[in-house]
Design a protein around this motif. Structure first.
Motif, PDB file in Angstrom:
ATOM      1  N   ALA A  43       0.831  -1.205   0.000  1.00  0.00           N
ATOM      2  CA  ALA A  43       0.000   0.000   0.000  1.00  0.00           C
ATOM      3  C   ALA A  43       0.866   1.254   0.000  1.00  0.00           C
ATOM      4  O   ALA A  43       0.594   2.217  -0.727  1.00  0.00           O
ATOM      5  N   THR A  44       1.919   1.249   0.798  1.00  0.00           N
ATOM      6  CA  THR A  44       2.823   2.399   0.836  1.00  0.00           C
ATOM      7  C   THR A  44       3.521   2.574  -0.510  1.00  0.00           C
ATOM      8  O   THR A  44       3.656   3.694  -1.010  1.00  0.00           O
ATOM      9  N   GLY A  45       3.957   1.470  -1.105  1.00  0.00           N
ATOM     10  CA  GLY A  45       4.604   1.533  -2.426  1.00  0.00           C
ATOM     11  C   GLY A  45       3.662   2.063  -3.497  1.00  0.00           C
ATOM     12  O   GLY A  45       4.061   2.876  -4.338  1.00  0.00           O
ATOM     13  N   ALA A  46       2.427   1.620  -3.473  1.00  0.00           N
ATOM     14  CA  ALA A  46       1.455   2.106  -4.455  1.00  0.00           C
ATOM     15  C   ALA A  46       1.190   3.591  -4.260  1.00  0.00           C
ATOM     16  O   ALA A  46       1.093   4.354  -5.229  1.00  0.00           O
ATOM     17  N   ARG A  47       1.093   4.032  -3.009  1.00  0.00           N
ATOM     18  CA  ARG A  47       0.866   5.452  -2.722  1.00  0.00           C
ATOM     19  C   ARG A  47       2.040   6.293  -3.221  1.00  0.00           C
ATOM     20  O   ARG A  47       1.855   7.343  -3.843  1.00  0.00           O
ATOM     21  N   GLU A  48       3.261   5.829  -2.962  1.00  0.00           N
ATOM     22  CA  GLU A  48       4.447   6.564  -3.405  1.00  0.00           C
ATOM     23  C   GLU A  48       4.556   6.581  -4.926  1.00  0.00           C
ATOM     24  O   GLU A  48       4.924   7.599  -5.518  1.00  0.00           O
ATOM     25  N   GLN A  49       4.249   5.466  -5.577  1.00  0.00           N
ATOM     26  CA  GLN A  49       4.303   5.406  -7.027  1.00  0.00           C
ATOM     27  C   GLN A  49       3.275   6.368  -7.640  1.00  0.00           C
ATOM     28  O   GLN A  49       3.574   7.079  -8.604  1.00  0.00           O
ATOM     29  N   LEU A  50       2.090   6.416  -7.070  1.00  0.00           N
ATOM     30  CA  LEU A  50       1.072   7.341  -7.547  1.00  0.00           C
ATOM     31  C   LEU A  50       1.520   8.781  -7.357  1.00  0.00           C
ATOM     32  O   LEU A  50       1.350   9.623  -8.249  1.00  0.00           O
ATOM     33  N   ARG A  51       2.109   9.088  -6.223  1.00  0.00           N
ATOM     34  CA  ARG A  51       2.596  10.452  -5.955  1.00  0.00           C
ATOM     35  C   ARG A  51       3.709  10.826  -6.941  1.00  0.00           C
ATOM     36  O   ARG A  51       3.778  11.960  -7.407  1.00  0.00           O
ATOM     37  N   GLU A  52       4.588   9.873  -7.292  1.00  0.00           N
ATOM     38  CA  GLU A  52       5.654  10.154  -8.258  1.00  0.00           C
ATOM     39  C   GLU A  52       5.090  10.402  -9.649  1.00  0.00           C
ATOM     40  O   GLU A  52       5.552  11.290 -10.358  1.00  0.00           O
ATOM     41  N   GLU A  53       4.103   9.614 -10.056  1.00  0.00           N
ATOM     42  CA  GLU A  53       3.561   9.735 -11.403  1.00  0.00           C
ATOM     43  C   GLU A  53       2.670  10.956 -11.565  1.00  0.00           C
ATOM     44  O   GLU A  53       2.714  11.627 -12.587  1.00  0.00           O
ATOM     45  N   VAL A  54       1.853  11.252 -10.574  1.00  0.00           N
ATOM     46  CA  VAL A  54       0.926  12.370 -10.675  1.00  0.00           C
ATOM     47  C   VAL A  54       1.591  13.665 -10.250  1.00  0.00           C
ATOM     48  O   VAL A  54       1.345  14.717 -10.821  1.00  0.00           O
ATOM     49  N   GLY A  55       2.420  13.608  -9.264  1.00  0.00           N
ATOM     50  CA  GLY A  55       3.095  14.810  -8.777  1.00  0.00           C
ATOM     51  C   GLY A  55       2.491  15.289  -7.480  1.00  0.00           C
ATOM     52  O   GLY A  55       1.623  14.651  -6.890  1.00  0.00           O
ATOM     53  N   PRO A  56       2.929  16.455  -7.041  1.00  0.00           N
ATOM     54  CA  PRO A  56       2.451  16.958  -5.746  1.00  0.00           C
ATOM     55  C   PRO A  56       0.988  17.406  -5.766  1.00  0.00           C
ATOM     56  O   PRO A  56       0.408  17.645  -4.726  1.00  0.00           O
TER      57      PRO A  56
END
Length: 144
Positions: A43-56
């Motif tokens: 879950a943490t990895g998916a959240r971080e990956q989404l934040r990297e792809e979408v941005g802040p």
């Protein structure tokens, strides 16, 4: 979160001890702990990956607005219909009223009110065309 209170948890633990037995219970408990850690890591990895792809910008999204449980189709349709009505009614209401006649026997003034700017005028409406008696209505294959 899950909806299990303290008494239910104790009963489930007693049932687990009876079914699994005291010799296999530590093994299953460690497997459960490993599973929980793995799910949290994913879950943490998916959240971080989404934040990297979408941005802040992802942090600024109000997720409560996206909740489908809050949508009421009746309210949405009502707002859409009233919004169209308000758009057409506002320009007509913005026009100045014609001046009233000066006295009881005075004829109405033929002076025109100042023209409203073109941006505030409602769009021209095409007059309704009536069919002649016995004339067939046009048929559109794509509309049916």
């Amino acid at each position: 979160m899950v909806g299990i209170n303290g008494y239910e948890f104790i009963i489930l633990a007693i049932i687990a001890v009876v079914i699994l037995g005291p010799e296999r219970l530590p093994e299953y408990a460690s497997q459960l702990a490993r599973l929980v850690r793995e799910v949290r890591r994913m879950a943490t990895g998916a959240r971080e990956q989404l934040r990297e792809e979408v941005g802040p910008e992802i942090d600024q999204v109000d997720w409560r607005k996206m909740d489908p449980r809050q949508y009421d189709p009746r309210r949405i349709i009502k707002e859409a219909l009233l919004d169209d009505f308000d758009d057409t009614a506002k320009p007509a209401a913005a026009r100045p009223a014609a001046p009233a006649p000066a006295g009881p026997g005075a004829a109405p003034s033929l002076a025109k009110a100042p023209a409203a700017p073109a941006a505030s005028r409602p769009p021209a409406v095409k007059p309704l065309e009536r069919l002649a008696a016995g004339q067939r209505a046009p048929f559109d294959i794509e509309a049916t």
